[in-house]
Design a protein around this motif. Structure first.
Motif, short mmCIF file in Angstrom:
data_model
loop_
_atom_site.label_atom_id
_atom_site.label_comp_id
_atom_site.label_asym_id
_atom_site.label_seq_id
_atom_site.Cartn_x
_atom_site.Cartn_y
_atom_site.Cartn_z
N ALA A 29 0.83 -1.21 0.00
CA ALA A 29 0.00 0.00 0.00
C ALA A 29 0.86 1.26 0.00
O ALA A 29 0.61 2.21 -0.73
N ALA A 30 1.93 1.25 0.80
CA ALA A 30 2.81 2.42 0.88
C ALA A 30 3.54 2.66 -0.44
O ALA A 30 3.79 3.81 -0.82
N SER A 31 3.87 1.59 -1.16
CA SER A 31 4.63 1.73 -2.40
C SER A 31 3.75 2.11 -3.58
O SER A 31 4.25 2.52 -4.63
N GLY A 32 2.42 1.95 -3.46
CA GLY A 32 1.51 2.30 -4.54
C GLY A 32 1.05 1.11 -5.36
O GLY A 32 0.44 1.29 -6.41
N ALA A 33 1.31 -0.12 -4.90
CA ALA A 33 0.91 -1.31 -5.65
C ALA A 33 -0.58 -1.62 -5.48
O ALA A 33 -1.15 -2.33 -6.29
N LEU B 127 -3.58 5.05 8.32
CA LEU B 127 -3.06 3.77 8.79
C LEU B 127 -1.74 3.43 8.12
O LEU B 127 -0.78 2.97 8.76
N VAL B 128 -1.68 3.65 6.80
CA VAL B 128 -0.46 3.35 6.05
C VAL B 128 0.66 4.28 6.48
O VAL B 128 1.81 3.86 6.65
N ALA B 129 0.34 5.57 6.65
CA ALA B 129 1.35 6.54 7.06
C ALA B 129 1.90 6.22 8.44
O ALA B 129 3.11 6.32 8.68
N LEU B 130 1.04 5.81 9.36
CA LEU B 130 1.50 5.46 10.70
C LEU B 130 2.41 4.24 10.66
O LEU B 130 3.41 4.17 11.37
N TYR B 131 2.05 3.26 9.83
CA TYR B 131 2.91 2.09 9.67
C TYR B 131 4.28 2.51 9.13
O TYR B 131 5.33 2.09 9.63
N LEU C 190 0.37 13.37 2.10
CA LEU C 190 1.61 14.06 1.71
C LEU C 190 2.83 13.20 2.01
O LEU C 190 3.73 13.06 1.18
N LEU C 191 2.84 12.59 3.19
CA LEU C 191 3.97 11.73 3.57
C LEU C 191 4.13 10.56 2.60
O LEU C 191 5.24 10.27 2.14
N ILE C 192 3.02 9.90 2.28
CA ILE C 192 3.08 8.75 1.38
C ILE C 192 3.58 9.17 0.00
O ILE C 192 4.36 8.46 -0.63
N GLY C 193 3.13 10.33 -0.45
CA GLY C 193 3.59 10.84 -1.74
C GLY C 193 5.10 11.07 -1.75
O GLY C 193 5.79 10.72 -2.72
N ARG D 160 6.92 7.63 -1.72
CA ARG D 160 6.90 6.94 -3.01
C ARG D 160 7.84 7.59 -4.03
O ARG D 160 8.44 6.90 -4.84
N SER D 161 7.95 8.88 -3.98
CA SER D 161 8.76 9.60 -4.98
C SER D 161 10.25 9.61 -4.64
O SER D 161 11.06 10.05 -5.45
N GLY D 162 10.60 9.17 -3.45
CA GLY D 162 12.01 9.17 -3.04
C GLY D 162 12.47 10.46 -2.41
O GLY D 162 13.66 10.64 -2.15
N GLN D 163 11.54 11.38 -2.13
CA GLN D 163 11.93 12.66 -1.55
C GLN D 163 12.45 12.52 -0.11
O GLN D 163 13.19 13.38 0.36
#
Length: 314
Positions: A183-187, A197-201, A255-258, A261-264
């Motif tokens: 989920a965090a990677s965008g798959a 939930l994903v951001a907290l993980y 925002l965090l997940i973005g 995923r982008s490597g920022q």
């Protein structure tokens, strides 16, 4: 909580792959270098049978280089070849082409196209790889899963016949860590993902494995005590605020997940070889314990005396 996403076209793709796999010379399985095991679909090895496979750890420029080297060594086996890749690197693309040819010498000597099937989970770079092979954009590309919906076939100038398949996940993702990492990677499509939930993980993992990246990216003089506090930090540093100065946690999570995923945030690998070895050993112990329990139950049932008047046929 495990996220699940297996739309109808994935089931259709699985059946189509099974029908044509016997005609394929080489399978190229695209993995996410940041989560090689979580992004490895167990259906791929089931479907390919004895067909040679190259496991390509894509997006290597986003992953922790040290961890990637260990994964390449761990995944390599007698019939499995591995390499890491950045799809913008033409030199690495030539290496992949050379390896494909090496694994299908019978096709090369017969001057017939090498039939290659590109497989993998959604949003891992399959279509981008095909476009790189062909030197032009023919396969649909998008920074979201399930852009490709049906099998496609292309022939390159190098004499390689490429079969592109839609990204497929497996019907039930039992490992909770794997589902969160996917989920965090965008798959997994964002419509089935709860951002917070994903951001907290992800933040819990980052605080443990890459605390310096959190401090650097969000200019934190002192690291937050936990993932929830870290999400508050991200929200305040990025201006994700509601009236009264309350952090909009969903917006901060998105925002965090973005940025992740982008490597920022920096080069990150979600999992280590050691972790998966421990999980595999634990699963094997649990399997053996379950078998022993079943054997004991069966033995006890056989030794239980029959009730009075009960008749057993010989």
């Amino acid at each position: 909580m495990a996220f699940q996403w297996f739309p109808g076209h994935m089931h259709k793709t699985r059946k189509e792959i099974a029908q044509v796999i016997a005609k394929i010379d080489v399978v190229v399985e695209m993995l996410d270098a940041r989560l090689p095991c979580s992004s490895s679909n167990p259906l791929v090895d089931q479907l390919r049978g004895d067909t040679p496979v190259i496991k390509v750890l894509n997006k290597a420029d986003l992953a922790d280089a040290g961890r990637t080297r260990k994964w390449l060594k761990f995944l390599a086996a007698d019939d499995v070849h591995t390499m890491s890749m950045r799809l913008a690197d033409k030199g690495e693309l030539r290496q992949l082409v050379a390896l494909i040819r090496q694994l299908a010498p019978h096709r090369i000597s017969a001057e017939r196209p090498v039939r290659v099937m590109i497989m993998g989970i959604p949003n891992v770079g399959k279509s981008t790889l095909i476009n790189s092979f062909l030197g032009r954009r023919v396969a649909k590309v998008g920074n979201e899963p399930a852009v490709t919906k049906q099998q496609q076939r292309f022939v390159t100038q190098d004499g390689i016949a490429i079969f592109d398949t839609p990204g497929i996940l497996w019907p039930k993702i039992e490992d909770e860590d794997a589902s969160y990492r996917l989920a965090a990677s965008g798959a997994i499509r964002d419509t089935v993902v709860e951002y917070e939930l994903v951001a907290l993980y992800a933040l819990d993992f980052l605080l443990r494995d890459y605390p310096q990246l959190i401090a650097q990216r969000y200019k934190a003089d002192e690291l937050p005590a936990n993932a929830s506090d870290a999400l508050e930090l991200v929200g305040r540093k990025r201006g994700c605020l509601r009236s009264g100065g309350v952090v909009d946690r969903n917006k901060a999570a998105e925002l965090l997940i973005g940025e992740l995923r982008s490597g920022q945030l920096g080069r990150i690998s979600f999992e280590t070889v050691g972790e998966w070895q421990q999980k595999r050993a634990r699963a094997e112990r649990e399997r053996m314990a379950a078998e022993a329990e079943q054997d004991n139950y069966s033995a006890a049932a056989e030794n239980t005396p029959s009730a009075p008047g009960e008749h057993h046929e010989s």
